[in-house]
Design a protein around this motif. Structure first.
Motif, mmCIF file in Angstrom:
data_model
loop_
_atom_site.group_PDB
_atom_site.id
_atom_site.type_symbol
_atom_site.label_atom_id
_atom_site.label_comp_id
_atom_site.label_asym_id
_atom_site.label_seq_id
_atom_site.Cartn_x
_atom_site.Cartn_y
_atom_site.Cartn_z
ATOM 1 N N VAL A 1 -31.963 -55.034 1.712
ATOM 2 C CA VAL A 1 -30.613 -55.441 1.326
ATOM 3 C C VAL A 1 -30.089 -54.471 0.267
ATOM 4 N N GLY B 1 -25.095 -56.748 -0.622
ATOM 5 C CA GLY B 1 -25.552 -57.652 0.414
ATOM 6 C C GLY B 1 -25.546 -57.081 1.812
ATOM 7 N N LEU C 1 -31.771 -60.954 -4.237
ATOM 8 C CA LEU C 1 -30.999 -61.987 -3.542
ATOM 9 C C LEU C 1 -30.216 -62.855 -4.525
ATOM 10 N N LEU D 1 -26.806 -61.688 -5.658
ATOM 11 C CA LEU D 1 -25.663 -61.857 -4.756
ATOM 12 C C LEU D 1 -24.865 -63.116 -5.084
ATOM 13 N N LEU E 1 -25.269 -62.198 3.435
ATOM 14 C CA LEU E 1 -25.597 -60.846 3.851
ATOM 15 C C LEU E 1 -24.558 -60.373 4.863
ATOM 16 N N TYR F 1 -31.974 -66.830 4.568
ATOM 17 C CA TYR F 1 -30.717 -66.500 3.880
ATOM 18 C C TYR F 1 -29.652 -66.283 4.941
#
Length: 370
Positions: free
Chosen positions: A291, A296, A328, A331, A336, A365
């Protein structure tokens, strides 16, 4: 009627699929074309205009491939300003177009390009008129871009419908491409532009801070290596998380490129899109990616070598997504993003995706559907 200015840098992102890691400069563009790269900026600009069909919008733009052709294909009757030498456009054309559209009194300039294009517009406009970028470049570090072409169109549609959209200054950043090709990221601040903001759709400035979770990366790498199967070709994406896997394997790594590994051996380094298709043809293949911190994106930022054809061949279920929980959490709940250039393929990625976050540790996710 909403007056929309449209500018397309037709060569934006052309170096991505052929592993040139940028498109700045006439020589780079020439080399990319010689290597078989196909321009994608016009196609991506068209995707951004589609959500505006049927709305009260007047499009003002620059000739031919810098906007007029795409506007007509999207069903608009654009007012065309200026002149260009078709097939030989450059940064000066972008700057002239931005100045002319601002002088014509447009409500917003929508432009398709990369960080270099944002720099050109920032050079001449500053905060004189709101702008919004359609991501079409290899490297997108600036905060003036929507997360995908469709998302750019959705933001403009909100403005046209009179919905409340905040305007705020966003940074324009660009990197030294020569250093980038040698694996060093040197992002420089060039100024700010006034951008309409919508939390779901606007890209955040790339987080360039070096993550200090070395033990976590080692755990992620150990888990990935343990799961690798004999006789399978692994396409290894860019970034420090994937680099940790290559280090665990004891192999040389192209930090900002794409390599191929099989049975613990390096098969090919810094591959182009066409090379990856050749190397995976009639072979069991899987993909290892990470990522982009702060943004993202998992496809479409710095890894344009991963073409829609390759992604379809490998399949969503054969993609290993690696990221630390710290990355993560940064974000802040944003999904994503897959921005392959093929909207149907992007939509097929939507939903929950498994992410390896440690040794025998994973989370689910959400991947956005825009």
């Amino acid at each position: 009627m909403f007056r929309l200015g449209l500018i397309i840098n037709p060569l934006a992102g052309i170096g991505g699929s052929v592993a040139l890691k940028g498109s700045d400069g006439a020589e780079t563009a020439r080399l990319a074309l010689e290597l078989g790269a196909k321009p994608r900026a016009c196609e991506r600009a068209l995707q951004a205009l589609l959500p505006l069909q049927g709305l009260e919008v007047e499009v003002l733009t620059w000739p031919a491939e810098m906007g007029a052709d795409v506007a007509i294909n999207a069903g608009f009757e654009p007012r065309v300003l200026g002149q260009i030498e078709s097939g030989h456009t450059g940064p000066e054309d972008t700057e002239r177009a931005a100045l002319a559209l601002a002088a014509a009194g447009v409500d917003l300039i929508l432009f398709a390009g990369g960080d270099g294009t944002a720099r050109n517009i920032c050079n001449v406009l500053s905060d004189r008129v709101p702008v919004l970028g359609v991501p079409a470049g290899v490297k997108i570090h600036s905060g003036v871009y929507a997360v995908t072409p469709r998302a750019a169109g959705e933001i403009v549609a909100m403005l046209v419908r009179g919905e409340l959209v905040t305007l705020a200054d966003q940074e324009v950043r660009d990197i030294d491409e020569e250093a980038f090709r040698q694996g060093r990221v040197r992002a420089k601040y060039y100024g700010e532009l006034l951008v309409p903001q919508e939390h779901r759709y606007l890209q955040h400035v790339k987080n360039g801070a070096r993550e200090v979770e070395e033990l976590v990366l080692a755990d992620i790498a150990a888990d990935m290596v343990e799961s690798m199967l004999p006789g399978v070709r692994y396409v290894m994406g860019s970034g420090t998380t994937v680099q940790a896997v290559m280090q665990e394997l004891g192999l040389a790594n192209t930090l900002l490129g794409v390599d191929v590994v099989e049975d613990g051996q390096l098969i090919a380094s810094d591959c182009t899109a066409e090379q990856l298709l050749a190397l995976t043809e009639s072979r069991d293949s899987q993909l290892v990616i990470t990522v982009i911190g702060g943004q993202g994106h998992i496809i479409g930022r710095g890894n344009q070598q991963l073409s829609p054809a390759l992604l379809r061949r490998i399949g969503r279920d054969n993609i290993h997504l690696l990221a630390s929980k710290t990355k993560l959490k940064a974000l802040e709940g944003r999904p994503l993003i897959v921005d392959s250039g093929d909207p149907q393929l992007d939509a097929a990625f939507a939903g929950l995706m498994r992410i390896t976050t440690g040794y025998h540790d994973a989370v689910l996710y959400r991947v956005a559907d825009y």
